[in-house]
Design a protein around this motif. Structure first.
Motif, PDB file in Angstrom:
ATOM      1  N   PHE A 140       0.818  -1.224   0.000  1.00 52.06           N
ATOM      2  CA  PHE A 140       0.000   0.000   0.000  1.00 52.06           C
ATOM      3  C   PHE A 140       0.849   1.271   0.000  1.00 52.06           C
ATOM      4  CE2 PHE A 140      -2.361  -3.283   2.426  1.00 52.06           C
ATOM      5  CZ  PHE A 140      -3.430  -3.463   1.556  1.00 52.06           C
ATOM      6  N   ARG A 141       2.063   1.193  -0.553  1.00 54.27           N
ATOM      7  CA  ARG A 141       2.959   2.356  -0.509  1.00 54.27           C
ATOM      8  C   ARG A 141       2.365   3.569  -1.210  1.00 54.27           C
ATOM      9  NH1 ARG A 141       8.383   1.813   1.335  1.00 54.27           N
ATOM     10  NH2 ARG A 141       8.514   4.022   0.817  1.00 54.27           N
ATOM     11  N   ASP A 142       1.489   3.333  -2.205  1.00 51.82           N
ATOM     12  CA  ASP A 142       0.906   4.461  -2.925  1.00 51.82           C
ATOM     13  C   ASP A 142      -0.302   5.053  -2.212  1.00 51.82           C
ATOM     14  OD1 ASP A 142      -0.512   2.113  -3.335  1.00 51.82           O
ATOM     15  OD2 ASP A 142      -1.283   2.764  -5.278  1.00 51.82           O
ATOM     16  N   ARG A 143      -0.686   4.459  -1.059  1.00 49.37           N
ATOM     17  CA  ARG A 143      -1.893   4.911  -0.375  1.00 49.37           C
ATOM     18  C   ARG A 143      -1.641   5.343   1.072  1.00 49.37           C
ATOM     19  NH1 ARG A 143      -6.612   0.699  -1.795  1.00 49.37           N
ATOM     20  NH2 ARG A 143      -7.848   2.433  -0.970  1.00 49.37           N
ATOM     21  N   VAL A 144      -0.402   5.221   1.507  1.00 51.98           N
ATOM     22  CA  VAL A 144      -0.066   5.629   2.873  1.00 51.98           C
ATOM     23  C   VAL A 144       1.189   6.493   2.845  1.00 51.98           C
ATOM     24  CG1 VAL A 144      -1.052   3.490   3.808  1.00 51.98           C
ATOM     25  CG2 VAL A 144       1.424   3.626   3.360  1.00 51.98           C
ATOM     26  N   THR A 145       1.453   7.158   3.955  1.00 59.03           N
ATOM     27  CA  THR A 145       2.658   7.967   4.095  1.00 59.03           C
ATOM     28  C   THR A 145       3.611   7.264   5.042  1.00 59.03           C
ATOM     29  OG1 THR A 145       1.412  10.018   3.759  1.00 59.03           O
ATOM     30  CG2 THR A 145       3.584  10.199   4.807  1.00 59.03           C
ATOM     31  N   MET A 146       4.758   6.866   4.525  1.00 57.78           N
ATOM     32  CA  MET A 146       5.757   6.197   5.359  1.00 57.78           C
ATOM     33  C   MET A 146       6.587   7.244   6.101  1.00 57.78           C
ATOM     34  SD  MET A 146       5.204   2.987   4.874  1.00 57.78           S
ATOM     35  CE  MET A 146       6.595   2.450   5.858  1.00 57.78           C
ATOM     36  N   LEU A 147       6.700   7.085   7.394  1.00 58.98           N
ATOM     37  CA  LEU A 147       7.478   8.005   8.215  1.00 58.98           C
ATOM     38  C   LEU A 147       8.901   7.446   8.340  1.00 58.98           C
ATOM     39  CD1 LEU A 147       4.801   8.732  10.975  1.00 58.98           C
ATOM     40  CD2 LEU A 147       5.292  10.037   8.882  1.00 58.98           C
ATOM     41  N   GLU A 148       9.644   7.616   7.273  1.00 59.66           N
ATOM     42  CA  GLU A 148      10.968   6.989   7.174  1.00 59.66           C
ATOM     43  C   GLU A 148      11.915   7.449   8.276  1.00 59.66           C
ATOM     44  OE1 GLU A 148      11.387   4.665   5.140  1.00 59.66           O
ATOM     45  OE2 GLU A 148      10.075   4.976   3.399  1.00 59.66           O
ATOM     46  N   GLU A 149      11.736   8.681   8.765  1.00 55.50           N
ATOM     47  CA  GLU A 149      12.657   9.215   9.763  1.00 55.50           C
ATOM     48  C   GLU A 149      12.111   9.107  11.178  1.00 55.50           C
ATOM     49  OE1 GLU A 149      13.657  13.166   8.636  1.00 55.50           O
ATOM     50  OE2 GLU A 149      14.582  12.575   6.735  1.00 55.50           O
ATOM     51  N   ALA A 150      10.967   8.474  11.337  1.00 56.12           N
ATOM     52  CA  ALA A 150      10.401   8.314  12.679  1.00 56.12           C
ATOM     53  C   ALA A 150      11.311   7.426  13.516  1.00 56.12           C
ATOM     54  CB  ALA A 150       9.009   7.699  12.589  1.00 56.12           C
ATOM     55  N   PRO A 151      11.344   7.644  14.826  1.00 54.63           N
ATOM     56  CA  PRO A 151      12.205   6.820  15.684  1.00 54.63           C
ATOM     57  C   PRO A 151      11.796   5.351  15.623  1.00 54.63           C
ATOM     58  CG  PRO A 151      10.675   8.139  16.999  1.00 54.63           C
ATOM     59  CD  PRO A 151      10.582   8.644  15.598  1.00 54.63           C
ATOM     60  N   LEU A 152      12.774   4.499  15.398  1.00 52.53           N
ATOM     61  CA  LEU A 152      12.514   3.061  15.313  1.00 52.53           C
ATOM     62  C   LEU A 152      12.331   2.501  16.721  1.00 52.53           C
ATOM     63  CD1 LEU A 152      12.410   0.564  13.418  1.00 52.53           C
ATOM     64  CD2 LEU A 152      14.848   0.278  13.884  1.00 52.53           C
ATOM     65  N   GLN A 153      11.228   1.796  16.927  1.00 52.16           N
ATOM     66  CA  GLN A 153      10.985   1.198  18.234  1.00 52.16           C
ATOM     67  C   GLN A 153      11.917  -0.009  18.405  1.00 52.16           C
ATOM     68  OE1 GLN A 153       7.006   1.155  19.957  1.00 52.16           O
ATOM     69  NE2 GLN A 153       6.203   1.641  17.944  1.00 52.16           N
ATOM     70  N   GLU A 154      12.795   0.093  19.366  1.00 48.91           N
ATOM     71  CA  GLU A 154      13.778  -0.959  19.586  1.00 48.91           C
ATOM     72  C   GLU A 154      13.203  -2.133  20.370  1.00 48.91           C
ATOM     73  OE1 GLU A 154      16.631  -1.137  18.233  1.00 48.91           O
ATOM     74  OE2 GLU A 154      16.723   0.869  17.379  1.00 48.91           O
ATOM     75  N   PHE A 155      12.033  -1.952  20.953  1.00 45.24           N
ATOM     76  CA  PHE A 155      11.421  -3.009  21.744  1.00 45.24           C
ATOM     77  C   PHE A 155       9.908  -2.888  21.613  1.00 45.24           C
ATOM     78  CE2 PHE A 155      12.497   0.631  24.380  1.00 45.24           C
ATOM     79  CZ  PHE A 155      11.263   0.984  24.914  1.00 45.24           C
ATOM     80  N   SER A 156       9.229  -3.970  21.937  1.00 48.48           N
ATOM     81  CA  SER A 156       7.775  -4.017  21.852  1.00 48.48           C
ATOM     82  C   SER A 156       7.177  -4.149  23.245  1.00 48.48           C
ATOM     83  CB  SER A 156       7.337  -5.209  21.000  1.00 48.48           C
ATOM     84  OG  SER A 156       7.682  -6.416  21.667  1.00 48.48           O
ATOM     85  N   ALA A 157       5.840  -4.041  23.328  1.00 45.67           N
ATOM     86  CA  ALA A 157       5.171  -4.252  24.604  1.00 45.67           C
ATOM     87  C   ALA A 157       5.409  -5.671  25.107  1.00 45.67           C
ATOM     88  CB  ALA A 157       3.673  -3.966  24.468  1.00 45.67           C
ATOM     89  N   THR A 158       5.527  -6.628  24.177  1.00 47.38           N
ATOM     90  CA  THR A 158       5.833  -8.008  24.577  1.00 47.38           C
ATOM     91  C   THR A 158       7.182  -8.072  25.274  1.00 47.38           C
ATOM     92  OG1 THR A 158       4.544  -8.899  22.733  1.00 47.38           O
ATOM     93  CG2 THR A 158       6.166 -10.362  23.751  1.00 47.38           C
ATOM     94  N   ASP A 159       8.170  -7.350  24.744  1.00 46.47           N
ATOM     95  CA  ASP A 159       9.495  -7.321  25.376  1.00 46.47           C
ATOM     96  C   ASP A 159       9.405  -6.736  26.783  1.00 46.47           C
ATOM     97  OD1 ASP A 159      10.708  -8.317  23.049  1.00 46.47           O
ATOM     98  OD2 ASP A 159      10.946  -6.296  22.221  1.00 46.47           O
ATOM     99  N   VAL A 160       8.587  -5.691  26.940  1.00 45.94           N
ATOM    100  CA  VAL A 160       8.420  -5.073  28.261  1.00 45.94           C
ATOM    101  C   VAL A 160       7.810  -6.078  29.236  1.00 45.94           C
ATOM    102  CG1 VAL A 160       7.296  -3.225  29.572  1.00 45.94           C
ATOM    103  CG2 VAL A 160       8.161  -2.758  27.271  1.00 45.94           C
ATOM    104  N   ARG A 161       6.752  -6.746  28.812  1.00 46.67           N
ATOM    105  CA  ARG A 161       6.106  -7.734  29.693  1.00 46.67           C
ATOM    106  C   ARG A 161       7.059  -8.855  30.071  1.00 46.67           C
ATOM    107  NH1 ARG A 161       2.061  -7.224  25.756  1.00 46.67           N
ATOM    108  NH2 ARG A 161       2.405  -9.363  25.037  1.00 46.67           N
ATOM    109  N   ASP A 162       7.833  -9.315  29.095  1.00 47.66           N
ATOM    110  CA  ASP A 162       8.783 -10.392  29.368  1.00 47.66           C
ATOM    111  C   ASP A 162       9.825  -9.940  30.392  1.00 47.66           C
ATOM    112  OD1 ASP A 162       7.491 -12.095  27.656  1.00 47.66           O
ATOM    113  OD2 ASP A 162       8.888 -11.791  25.986  1.00 47.66           O
ATOM    114  N   ARG A 163      10.298  -8.720  30.252  1.00 48.13           N
ATOM    115  CA  ARG A 163      11.311  -8.224  31.195  1.00 48.13           C
ATOM    116  C   ARG A 163      10.715  -8.072  32.592  1.00 48.13           C
ATOM    117  NH1 ARG A 163      15.870  -3.916  29.610  1.00 48.13           N
ATOM    118  NH2 ARG A 163      16.333  -5.726  28.318  1.00 48.13           N
TER     119      ARG A 163
END
Length: 265
Positions: A140-163
């Motif tokens: 869907f690249r022609d129908r959405v706006t990719m935030l190429e410079e947005a901060p990359l999430q290094e962890f997920s909520a699953t990682d938080v719960r596991d920790r």
């Protein structure tokens, strides 16, 4: 900008993305729409909806823009399960004369978007997509706006719960008040996770992986006997299970050492 999610729990990566959207003038306000029940996710380890909302409220207040980053309970008021298009329709009908809406989602959600209810209608809204490690960003690249410079999430909520479940430090992941809330409520603690696994084992008593997972949690909390029982049960079901055999061996060594230490001073 509507940022949909279970926020289970909300973490610093979520807030960093909301701050990025505001500071790049993509919207006037970011609303974290806390979902009570996602039709696309299993509900295991899902904290009560009001707990997740209160944590989102604490995280938003700790952001750089607390007056412009806020949580919403709108999906708590709608029929369950919650579908994005139904929420969008409700908001347009009730608030469309006052504001315009856009959507913020992760690249991992974009990959499965065509499985959403009335996804073509969802794509009629401005959709902004932030990167997720390993996710397909070409759909869907022609129908959405990719935030190429947005901060990359290094962890997920699953990682938080596991920790949290392992009793490890989450300072880099959670706002201080969110971490305090989780500790006060005992959310995702080893005891809570063991109870949830026990309920699943009752429903599926021959599932080897459930015994191994519960055994590892008990191992980490020093409940050696109960952990050994879990690993032995897993081995009775699957005698070739390497991980269960290795943990059982380690526990026997621990128990033998303690026995010798007590009776042979």
């Amino acid at each position: 900008m509507l940022y949909f999610g279970s926020f289970n729990p909300v973490h610093k990566g979520h807030i960093a993305l909301a701050e990025y959207a505001l500071e790049r003038d993509l919207c006037d306000e970011v609303v974290l729409v806390v979902s009570p029940q996602s039709p696309y996710k299993q509900q295991e380890e899902l904290a009560p909806e009001l707990d997740r909302f209160e944590m989102a409220e604490l995280a938003c207040k700790a952001s750089r823009h607390p007056e412009r980053i806020k949580p919403s309970v709108v999906e708590f008021l709608l029929p369950k399960p919650s579908y994005t298009i139904d929420t969008l329709r409700y908001l347009a009908e009730n608030f469309g004369a006052e504001m315009r809406f856009s959507i913020l989602m992760g690249a991992d959600q974009l990959a499965a978007l065509d499985g959403w209810k009335e996804y073509e209608r969802v794509l009629e809204y401005p959709v902004f997509v932030y990167p997720r490690r390993g996710a397909d960003t070409m759909r869907f690249r022609d129908r959405v706006t990719m935030l190429e410079e947005a901060p990359l999430q290094e962890f997920s909520a699953t990682d938080v719960r596991d920790r949290i479940g392992r009793g490890e430090d989450t300072t880099a992941m959670l706002a201080p008040d969110v971490a305090k809330y989780i500790r006060r409520k005992g959310l995702w603690s080893p005891a809570m996770r063991i109870a949830a696994l026990s309920a699943r084992i009752d429903a599926a008593p021959d599932d080897t992986e459930l015994y191994v997972e519960r055994g590892k949690l008990r191992y980490r909390t020093g409940a050696w006997g109960e952990a050994l029982n879990d690993f032995n049960r897993a081995l009775r079901i699957d005698p070739e299970h390497t991980e269960a055999r290795e943990f059982a061996r380690m526990i026997r060594e621990i128990l033998e050492f303690r026995y010798k230490d007590i009776y042979n001073p």
